[in-house]
Enzyme design. Structure first.
Site, PDB file in Angstrom:
ATOM      1  CB  CYS A   8      -0.906  -0.010   1.223  1.00 29.83           C
ATOM      2  SG  CYS A   8      -1.947   1.462   1.372  1.00 29.83           S
ATOM      3  CB  CYS A  28      -0.313   2.177   5.700  1.00 28.41           C
ATOM      4  SG  CYS A  28      -1.066   0.662   5.054  1.00 28.41           S
ATOM      5  CB  CYS A  55      -4.172   3.222   5.773  1.00 25.97           C
ATOM      6  SG  CYS A  55      -3.927   2.845   4.026  1.00 25.97           S
ATOM      7  CB  CYS A 114      -5.191  -0.587   2.460  1.00 31.79           C
ATOM      8  SG  CYS A 114      -3.894  -1.009   3.656  1.00 31.79           S
ATOM      9  CB  CYS A 139      -9.030  -4.673 -11.449  1.00 31.08           C
ATOM     10  SG  CYS A 139      -8.572  -3.699 -12.871  1.00 31.08           S
TER      11      CYS A 139
END
Length: 134
Positions: free
Chosen positions: A51, A54, A103, A100, A123
């Site tokens: 991510c 984070c 976060c 995510c 995707c």
């Protein structure tokens, strides 16, 4: 891999300071980058996609495949708890948004047309991910 149990919480100003304008638009405002424009959408390198907000590990290159859509596509996250799904009814469509778990960053969408073994196509927006090569 250990499941993380904390939430990353930052102010809007902190996210804007950390992210590029495009990363901010995608991850914090549920944006979508143009097809075939994202970093690593066609990369064949081995490593981990994390991510951008984070640094949580989300996907491994072994689960990445060419979906023909122009966005990085994966058939499974590193662990089920790395991401979570939210119903997305924007633009007059019903889709499954993927975020995510650490976060709440918007990463992309999941579709039921992926390859085995899951049959799911995650995707993702390439600008929502950072790549660490093995």
């Amino acid at each position: 891999m250990t499941t993380r149990t904390f939430k990353v919480v930052k102010s809007d100003a902190q996210w804007r300071e950390q992210l590029t304008p495009e990363q901010y638009q995608i991850t914090r405002n549920h944006g979508t980058e143009r097809a075939f424009s994202s970093p690593n959408f066609d990369s064949k390198l081995k490593g981990t996609y994390k991510c951008v907000c984070c640094d949580r590990p989300l996907y491994r290159s072994e689960t990445k495949y060419d979906s023909g859509t122009g966005w990085p596509s994966f058939y499974a996250p590193i662990e089920p708890e790395a991401v979570f799904a939210v119903e997305d009814r924007s633009y007059g469509m019903l889709r499954t948004e993927i975020k995510c778990s650490d976060c709440d960053a918007h990463l992309g969408h999941a579709f039921p047309d992926g390859p085995p073994p899951t049959g799911v196509r995650y995707c993702m927006n390439g600008n929502a991910l950072v790549f660490d090569e093995d």
